[in-house]
Motif scaffolding. Structure first.
Motif, short mmCIF file in Angstrom:
data_model
loop_
_atom_site.label_atom_id
_atom_site.label_comp_id
_atom_site.label_asym_id
_atom_site.label_seq_id
_atom_site.Cartn_x
_atom_site.Cartn_y
_atom_site.Cartn_z
N ILE A 114 10.26 8.18 -18.56
CA ILE A 114 10.64 6.82 -18.18
C ILE A 114 10.23 6.54 -16.74
O ILE A 114 9.67 5.48 -16.43
N SER A 115 10.47 7.48 -15.85
CA SER A 115 10.10 7.31 -14.44
C SER A 115 8.59 7.23 -14.25
O SER A 115 8.11 6.47 -13.40
N ILE A 116 7.85 7.99 -15.04
CA ILE A 116 6.39 7.91 -14.97
C ILE A 116 5.93 6.52 -15.41
O ILE A 116 5.06 5.91 -14.77
N ALA A 117 6.51 5.99 -16.48
CA ALA A 117 6.16 4.64 -16.95
C ALA A 117 6.50 3.59 -15.89
O ALA A 117 5.72 2.66 -15.65
N ALA A 159 0.84 -1.21 0.00
CA ALA A 159 0.00 0.00 0.00
C ALA A 159 0.87 1.25 0.00
O ALA A 159 0.58 2.22 -0.72
N THR A 160 1.93 1.23 0.78
CA THR A 160 2.84 2.37 0.81
C THR A 160 3.52 2.54 -0.54
O THR A 160 3.72 3.67 -1.01
N GLY A 161 3.86 1.43 -1.19
CA GLY A 161 4.48 1.48 -2.51
C GLY A 161 3.57 2.10 -3.55
O GLY A 161 4.01 2.89 -4.39
N VAL A 162 2.29 1.75 -3.50
CA VAL A 162 1.32 2.34 -4.45
C VAL A 162 1.24 3.85 -4.22
O VAL A 162 1.27 4.64 -5.17
N ALA A 163 1.14 4.25 -2.96
CA ALA A 163 1.03 5.68 -2.64
C ALA A 163 2.29 6.43 -3.06
O ALA A 163 2.20 7.52 -3.66
N LEU A 164 3.46 5.88 -2.76
CA LEU A 164 4.71 6.55 -3.13
C LEU A 164 4.92 6.57 -4.65
O LEU A 164 5.43 7.55 -5.18
N ALA A 165 4.54 5.50 -5.32
CA ALA A 165 4.66 5.49 -6.79
C ALA A 165 3.77 6.56 -7.40
O ALA A 165 4.18 7.25 -8.34
N ALA A 166 2.56 6.72 -6.86
CA ALA A 166 1.67 7.78 -7.35
C ALA A 166 2.27 9.16 -7.09
O ALA A 166 2.24 10.04 -7.96
N LEU A 167 2.83 9.35 -5.90
CA LEU A 167 3.48 10.62 -5.57
C LEU A 167 4.68 10.87 -6.47
O LEU A 167 4.90 12.00 -6.94
N GLY A 204 6.62 4.10 -12.68
CA GLY A 204 5.63 4.27 -11.62
C GLY A 204 4.30 3.62 -11.94
O GLY A 204 3.68 2.99 -11.08
N VAL A 205 3.86 3.75 -13.19
CA VAL A 205 2.60 3.13 -13.60
C VAL A 205 2.72 1.60 -13.49
O VAL A 205 1.81 0.93 -12.99
N PHE A 206 3.84 1.04 -13.94
CA PHE A 206 4.02 -0.41 -13.82
C PHE A 206 4.04 -0.85 -12.37
O PHE A 206 3.44 -1.87 -12.01
N VAL A 207 4.73 -0.11 -11.52
CA VAL A 207 4.81 -0.45 -10.10
C VAL A 207 3.41 -0.47 -9.49
O VAL A 207 3.05 -1.40 -8.75
#
Length: 144
Positions: A122-125, A96-104, A127-130
């Protein structure tokens, strides 16, 4: 053998294949988070240490000083790397923390886009995969 004559896979085999795929995706997401976090730390250090590493831009709505951006990337990079380690260790709090941090991190990279457009995309992509991988992992859900 054509697909029309191929035997039909039972539903439980498909669910097992999907679970294995998602599990591998989760491990890969943890590795990507650690690598992206470490690169964010380096990006942050570069922004803090040398104010001329990144090209200054003109009138940009989300313009901060490069030192401020450096601190943002440094702190976010540390957090993302630590949570990536937690994902690899299978910590219950890490998904859950990973999803929140990836979105941030996606939002931060979007705001950082004019400074390093290719790396930000590249970092946005990543983050979307994560987010996808962590949301699809059902390893902690009890199954039949």
């Amino acid at each position: 053998m054509s697909s029309a004559t191929a035997p039909h896979k039972p539903d439980h085999d498909r669910e097992k294949d999907t679970a294995l795929w998602a599990s591998g995706g989760t491990m890969f997401a943890g590795v990507l988070m650690m690598v992206n976090g470490i690169l964010g730390i380096f990006e942050g250090i570069a922004g803090i240490a040398k104010d001329d590493v990144y090209e200054r831009i003109g009138d940009y709505v989300y313009k901060f000083s490069l030192t401020t951006w450096g601190w943002i990337h440094l702190v976010l990079g540390i957090l993302v790397a630590v949570v990536g380690w937690g994902v690899l260790k299978g910590a219950s709090w890490a998904k859950a923390t990973g999803v929140a941090l990836a979105a941030l991190a996606i939002v931060a990279q979007f705001l950082w886009l004019p400074y390093t457009p290719v790396w930000a995309l590249i970092s946005i992509a990543i983050g979307v995969f994560v987010i996808w991988a962590l949301c699809n992992d059902r390893s902690d859900v009890a199954g039949p």
